[in-house]
Structures are given as C-alpha cells and as structure tokens.
Design an enzyme around this catalytic site. Sequence first.
Site, mmCIF file in Angstrom:
data_model
loop_
_atom_site.group_PDB
_atom_site.id
_atom_site.type_symbol
_atom_site.label_atom_id
_atom_site.label_comp_id
_atom_site.label_asym_id
_atom_site.label_seq_id
_atom_site.Cartn_x
_atom_site.Cartn_y
_atom_site.Cartn_z
ATOM 1 N N THR A 90 0.802 -1.229 0.000
ATOM 2 C CA THR A 90 0.000 0.000 0.000
ATOM 3 C C THR A 90 0.834 1.277 0.000
ATOM 4 O O THR A 90 1.955 1.299 0.528
ATOM 5 C CB THR A 90 -0.904 -0.001 1.261
ATOM 6 O OG1 THR A 90 -1.440 1.307 1.467
ATOM 7 C CG2 THR A 90 -0.133 -0.373 2.527
ATOM 8 N N GLU A 116 0.298 3.547 1.898
ATOM 9 C CA GLU A 116 0.459 3.941 3.308
ATOM 10 C C GLU A 116 1.876 3.649 3.813
ATOM 11 O O GLU A 116 2.281 4.171 4.847
ATOM 12 C CB GLU A 116 -0.573 3.224 4.179
ATOM 13 C CG GLU A 116 -1.979 3.796 4.083
ATOM 14 C CD GLU A 116 -2.096 5.206 4.642
ATOM 15 O OE1 GLU A 116 -1.814 5.414 5.817
ATOM 16 O OE2 GLU A 116 -2.477 6.103 3.862
ATOM 17 N N TYR A 165 -1.430 0.283 10.906
ATOM 18 C CA TYR A 165 -1.723 -0.377 9.622
ATOM 19 C C TYR A 165 -0.493 -0.307 8.707
ATOM 20 O O TYR A 165 -0.041 -1.328 8.169
ATOM 21 C CB TYR A 165 -2.933 0.297 8.956
ATOM 22 C CG TYR A 165 -3.157 -0.124 7.515
ATOM 23 C CD1 TYR A 165 -3.793 -1.328 7.215
ATOM 24 C CD2 TYR A 165 -2.739 0.684 6.455
ATOM 25 C CE1 TYR A 165 -4.003 -1.721 5.894
ATOM 26 C CE2 TYR A 165 -2.943 0.302 5.140
ATOM 27 C CZ TYR A 165 -3.578 -0.903 4.864
ATOM 28 O OH TYR A 165 -3.774 -1.284 3.551
ATOM 29 N N LYS A 217 1.829 -3.417 7.403
ATOM 30 C CA LYS A 217 2.012 -3.672 5.967
ATOM 31 C C LYS A 217 3.490 -3.585 5.576
ATOM 32 O O LYS A 217 3.917 -4.182 4.595
ATOM 33 C CB LYS A 217 1.177 -2.680 5.153
ATOM 34 C CG LYS A 217 -0.318 -2.982 5.148
ATOM 35 C CD LYS A 217 -0.666 -4.102 4.171
ATOM 36 C CE LYS A 217 -2.160 -4.303 4.035
ATOM 37 N NZ LYS A 217 -2.504 -5.345 3.061
HETATM 38 P P1 NAP Z 1 -11.586 -4.449 2.166
HETATM 39 O O1 NAP Z 1 -12.741 -4.122 1.280
HETATM 40 O O2 NAP Z 1 -11.529 -3.904 3.542
HETATM 41 O O3 NAP Z 1 -11.510 -6.061 2.246
HETATM 42 C C1 NAP Z 1 -10.703 -6.708 3.202
HETATM 43 C C2 NAP Z 1 -10.928 -8.194 3.085
HETATM 44 O O4 NAP Z 1 -10.089 -8.880 4.035
HETATM 45 C C3 NAP Z 1 -12.367 -8.639 3.400
HETATM 46 O O5 NAP Z 1 -12.696 -9.684 2.518
HETATM 47 C C4 NAP Z 1 -12.260 -9.173 4.822
HETATM 48 O O6 NAP Z 1 -13.225 -10.133 5.144
HETATM 49 C C5 NAP Z 1 -10.887 -9.828 4.748
HETATM 50 N N1 NAP Z 1 -10.290 -10.080 6.065
HETATM 51 C C6 NAP Z 1 -10.090 -9.210 7.077
HETATM 52 N N2 NAP Z 1 -9.478 -9.806 8.104
HETATM 53 C C7 NAP Z 1 -9.276 -11.102 7.755
HETATM 54 C C8 NAP Z 1 -8.706 -12.238 8.384
HETATM 55 N N3 NAP Z 1 -8.230 -12.175 9.627
HETATM 56 N N4 NAP Z 1 -8.659 -13.408 7.701
HETATM 57 C C9 NAP Z 1 -9.175 -13.513 6.463
HETATM 58 N N5 NAP Z 1 -9.752 -12.466 5.811
HETATM 59 C C10 NAP Z 1 -9.798 -11.279 6.453
HETATM 60 O O7 NAP Z 1 -10.212 -4.076 1.457
HETATM 61 P P2 NAP Z 1 -9.911 -3.676 -0.067
HETATM 62 O O8 NAP Z 1 -10.116 -2.203 -0.220
HETATM 63 O O9 NAP Z 1 -10.571 -4.623 -0.971
HETATM 64 O O10 NAP Z 1 -8.321 -3.883 -0.102
HETATM 65 C C11 NAP Z 1 -7.754 -5.150 -0.425
HETATM 66 C C12 NAP Z 1 -6.341 -5.227 0.111
HETATM 67 O O11 NAP Z 1 -5.552 -4.205 -0.483
HETATM 68 C C13 NAP Z 1 -6.180 -5.018 1.613
HETATM 69 O O12 NAP Z 1 -5.114 -5.823 2.045
HETATM 70 C C14 NAP Z 1 -5.821 -3.552 1.761
HETATM 71 O O13 NAP Z 1 -5.107 -3.356 2.941
HETATM 72 C C15 NAP Z 1 -4.984 -3.361 0.518
HETATM 73 N N6 NAP Z 1 -4.972 -2.023 -0.086
HETATM 74 C C16 NAP Z 1 -6.141 -1.396 -0.377
HETATM 75 C C17 NAP Z 1 -6.113 -0.176 -1.022
HETATM 76 C C18 NAP Z 1 -7.391 0.548 -1.410
HETATM 77 O O14 NAP Z 1 -7.317 1.738 -1.704
HETATM 78 N N7 NAP Z 1 -8.521 -0.126 -1.455
HETATM 79 C C19 NAP Z 1 -4.875 0.398 -1.389
HETATM 80 C C20 NAP Z 1 -3.712 -0.297 -1.094
HETATM 81 C C21 NAP Z 1 -3.767 -1.519 -0.455
HETATM 82 P P3 NAP Z 1 -14.687 -9.719 5.726
HETATM 83 O O15 NAP Z 1 -15.517 -9.395 4.511
HETATM 84 O O16 NAP Z 1 -15.122 -10.947 6.429
HETATM 85 O O17 NAP Z 1 -14.482 -8.536 6.616
HETATM 86 O O1 F7E Z 2 -8.973 8.168 4.347
HETATM 87 C C1 F7E Z 2 -9.326 11.605 5.558
HETATM 88 C C2 F7E Z 2 -8.394 10.710 6.318
HETATM 89 O O2 F7E Z 2 -9.988 6.100 5.281
HETATM 90 C C3 F7E Z 2 -8.464 9.026 3.357
HETATM 91 C C4 F7E Z 2 -7.314 2.129 2.752
HETATM 92 O O3 F7E Z 2 -7.860 1.448 1.657
HETATM 93 O O4 F7E Z 2 -6.144 3.634 1.305
HETATM 94 C C5 F7E Z 2 -7.075 3.586 2.361
HETATM 95 O O5 F7E Z 2 -6.578 4.272 3.492
HETATM 96 C C6 F7E Z 2 -8.196 10.384 3.943
HETATM 97 C C7 F7E Z 2 -7.383 10.366 5.252
HETATM 98 O O6 F7E Z 2 -8.374 5.976 3.329
HETATM 99 C C8 F7E Z 2 -12.630 11.296 6.992
HETATM 100 O O7 F7E Z 2 -7.841 11.391 7.449
HETATM 101 C C9 F7E Z 2 -11.318 12.893 6.371
HETATM 102 O O8 F7E Z 2 -6.387 11.360 5.186
HETATM 103 O O9 F7E Z 2 -10.622 6.844 2.961
HETATM 104 P P1 F7E Z 2 -9.600 6.734 4.005
HETATM 105 P P2 F7E Z 2 -6.828 5.842 3.728
HETATM 106 O O10 F7E Z 2 -6.575 6.108 5.138
HETATM 107 O O11 F7E Z 2 -6.059 6.634 2.720
HETATM 108 C C10 F7E Z 2 -4.855 3.076 1.595
HETATM 109 C C11 F7E Z 2 -4.011 3.168 0.339
HETATM 110 C C12 F7E Z 2 -4.934 1.699 2.156
HETATM 111 O O12 F7E Z 2 -4.031 0.891 1.985
HETATM 112 C C13 F7E Z 2 -6.014 1.452 3.163
HETATM 113 O O13 F7E Z 2 -6.265 0.047 3.289
HETATM 114 O O14 F7E Z 2 -9.429 10.993 4.286
HETATM 115 N N1 F7E Z 2 -10.679 11.738 6.124
HETATM 116 N N2 F7E Z 2 -12.514 12.649 6.907
HETATM 117 C C14 F7E Z 2 -11.470 10.723 6.484
HETATM 118 N N3 F7E Z 2 -11.293 9.385 6.406
HETATM 119 C C15 F7E Z 2 -12.313 8.593 6.828
HETATM 120 N N4 F7E Z 2 -12.188 7.254 6.725
HETATM 121 N N5 F7E Z 2 -13.468 9.124 7.353
HETATM 122 C C16 F7E Z 2 -13.680 10.464 7.457
HETATM 123 O O15 F7E Z 2 -14.734 10.921 7.911
#
Ligand code: NAP
Ligand code: F7E
Length: 374
Positions: A131, A133, A155, A159
Amino acid sequence: MKKALITGVTGQDGSYLTEILLQKGYEVHGIIRRSSSFNTGRLDHLYSDKEILNKKMFLHYGDLVDTSNLNRLLEKIEPDEIYNLAAQSHVKVSFELPDYTAQVDGLGTLRFLDAIREVGLKKVKFYQASTSELFGKVQEIPQSETTPFYPRSPYGVAKLYGYWIIVNYREAYGIFASNGILFNHESPRRGETFVTKKITRAAASIAVGKQKTVSLGNLDAKRDWGYAPEYCEGMWRILNYEKAEDFVLATGKTHTVREFTELTFRELGIEIDWKGSKENEKGHIKSVDWDIAKTLIDFDKKSASYKFNFINLKPGTVIVEIDPNYYRLTEVDLLIGNPAKAEKLLKWKTKTDFPELVKLMIRSDLDKVLTRGY
Ligand code: NAP
Ligand code: F7E
C-alpha cells in the site's frame, strides 16, 4: 485451467479480482471468514449463478490468523496464483486494534509464505497487497518503487512487515512473490467507512432528504485516487510479469478530501461554500442548480420510490460538518504515486480520471437511495 486462490475475496478488490479472473478462464478459490451475518454481499451476483458457484468459483472458510487451516487449503487446492488481499484495512481503526492489525496484515503474510514453503508449492506465484500507506510521511514527491518508506499508522507498519517478508522470502527461498504498492482505489463497492464512499453515500441521502449533514475529519489530506477494477487488472499483470518484482499502481494525480466533497455535491447540482476554520469549519449550500437536479430526478424516475427533496436544500443550509473524532493521531498528508514502471513494463495505465470516479460513485449511491432507500 489455472487455479487462483484469493484471500479477502469478500472485500472491494477481492470481488472485482474474482470477476476478472473468471473472465480470463481461471478457477477461482476464495477464503471467507465465518461471520454471524452474511459477508458475501459483493459476491452475491456470482454466488447465485449456478454456472459459477462450485463449478468455477469455490469458497472456503479460513482466517489469516489460523496457520493449520492455510496449510490444509494449499494442499487441497494447489493454486497456481495466490492473491493475498485479506487485511484489517482501515487506517484509523488500526490505532484501536494495533495488535490484531499486526497479526493479520503483517504476520498473516508470513504465515501464508511459510505455508507455501511447508507444503512445497514450488511454482506458485504470490501477490501481496502492499500500500501507499508505506510512504506515510513522504520522503519524496511523487512516490515510486525506490522512495524510502515512513509509515504513519499501525496499519502502515504492519504492511511494512508484509512488504519486507515478501522481499525476503523471494530472495531467500526463490518464491515468486511480488508486492503491488497500490495507491487508494475506490468504486461503488468501497467499504462504507472509507472517506470517498462515506461522502458519496451521504450526499445521495442528503439530496433525497434522508440525511441532513455529513461529518468528516481532515478535509485537506491529499490522496491519489483511482478506480478499483483497473487496479485489480494490474494485480494480475504483476503476477504474470516475467519475473517477481514490486510495482507502484497509481494515477499520478492528487486531490484533497475537500475537492472530493465539492465535486460529489456538484454532481448533484449543489455548490458548497466553506466558512469557519479547523473543527468549526462548515460546508454550506451556496447554490442549487435546478437544471442538474431535474436531470437527476429523470435519471431513475421509473424505479424511484423516494422523491428528491432539493426544495429543502436552501442556500445557507449546513451540509458538511467537522468531527475531530475522525482526525488521525498521525496523518498521511499527501500521497501521489509515480506509476511509470508499471506503465512501461506491464503496459498498465489508469483510464478513469478523478471526475469520472466521483461521478460513477455518486450515480451508484443515488441509484441505491432512490430504489432501495439506501
Ligand atoms: P476491504 O474491502 O476492507 O476487504 C478486506 C478483506 O479482508 C475482506 O474480505 C475481509 O473479510 C478480509 N479479512 C479481514 N481480516 C481477515 C482475516 N483475519 N482473515 C481472512 N480475511 C480477512 O479491502 P480492499 O479495499 O478490498 O483492499 C484489499 C487489500 O488491499 C487489503 O489488504 C488492503 O489493505 C490493501 N490495499 C487497499 C487499497 C485501497 O485503496 N482499497 C490500497 C492499497 C492496499 P470480511 O468481509 O469478512 O471482513
Ligand atoms: O482516508 C481523511 C483521512 O480512510 C483518506 C485504505 O484502503 O487507502 C485507504 O486508506 C483520507 C485520510 O483511506 C474522513 O484522514 C477525512 O487522510 O478513505 P480513508 P486511507 O486512510 O487513505 C490506503 C491506500 C490503504 O491501503 C487502506 O487500506 O481521508 N478523512 N474525513 C477521512 N477518512 C475517513 N475514513 N473518514 C472520514 O470521515
């Protein structure tokens, strides 16, 4: 027929990746967690298809904190490709659950790699959901594969362990393991507590009069937001590259949470006027464009069970508030990725730009709120 195993199959990315791999002719195995209520909503359209369930797509119970179960699944399935998408993926929540986040996001990756070694799957390819992050307090703008890491949350730190254990097992044991360092990617299937989905869902509810305001945290954080299905196609390209390497996937553009909010409401014909500062800042309605409102009412008139309530949206009405509970102890202020390596070697490039992403998310939420009341 190639076999893929996906952890996190019920999540945003897992569901899109399943569709992509099925289209490419894979047999897809997904690991799901046991939960007391259904957690397969994003897969329902595949789950209910008799030609797919238990013919091309198989679901298995499992958890990244349960090693014995991972070994058994690998022995049984013998996958060609593994996509490790499972994670406690919420940055803010990771401050509340740091130990659990480390167990799943950090050690969970190790458990999987070690299971591969124990079972002796020599040819398997492993994708790790790394990520942006990892970059946290950014050391370089834009961020690329060579930018030093500085995570800013439990987090991000968990990661970071996942990232390096991939590199180590690749170098030590010759496992084909690659990190996809993905910047934020969103879609109508995004989890509802991430900021983009929270905003589009709330804006749709505000437009139909079902909600008055939306409370947000830091409006000035900048993110590089792309469209999730394109990133899931990128995951496949990473694993199908000639050798195991790490790749950044990003759009190369950055926008603030404030811009995302403004654009979302603008799609509904509502212009925002910001007044006040810090936690006292509020977003007021500046004006409503009735031509846009009318188009939106026509957008799903046939199935609409709720009426638009634009009439209540008078200039001056507060629709966005700040709640400091959403602030992070340590924030990631600015992310902007450099996807040049992926563009060159994988021929991967984002297609959906920021306004299109906002539009498709708000349209989807508007549709849901109009047809199902959400
Ligand atoms: P998400 O919608 O939050 O999905 C997370 C998945 O992980 C869900 O299927 C959840 O199952 C499963 N899970 C959580 N804890 C688990 C455990 N202990 N054992 C087995 N499964 C578990 O995340 P996403 O946005 O699709 O992201 C996919 C991956 O990419 C994650 O690893 C995230 O950290 C990473 N990532 C995401 C982004 C982004 O912008 N979306 C960017 C960079 C990296 P349940 O449905 O049962 O909760
Ligand atoms: O926050 C700000 C918050 O929670 C984005 C995950 O998929 O992407 C995701 O992480 C920004 C932050 O995503 C609210 O402070 C303001 O600066 O949507 P977010 P994230 O933290 O960037 C990365 C790449 C991953 O890997 C993660 O798994 O938005 N913000 N107001 C808020 N954020 C949330 N959630 N809620 C608010 O009300």
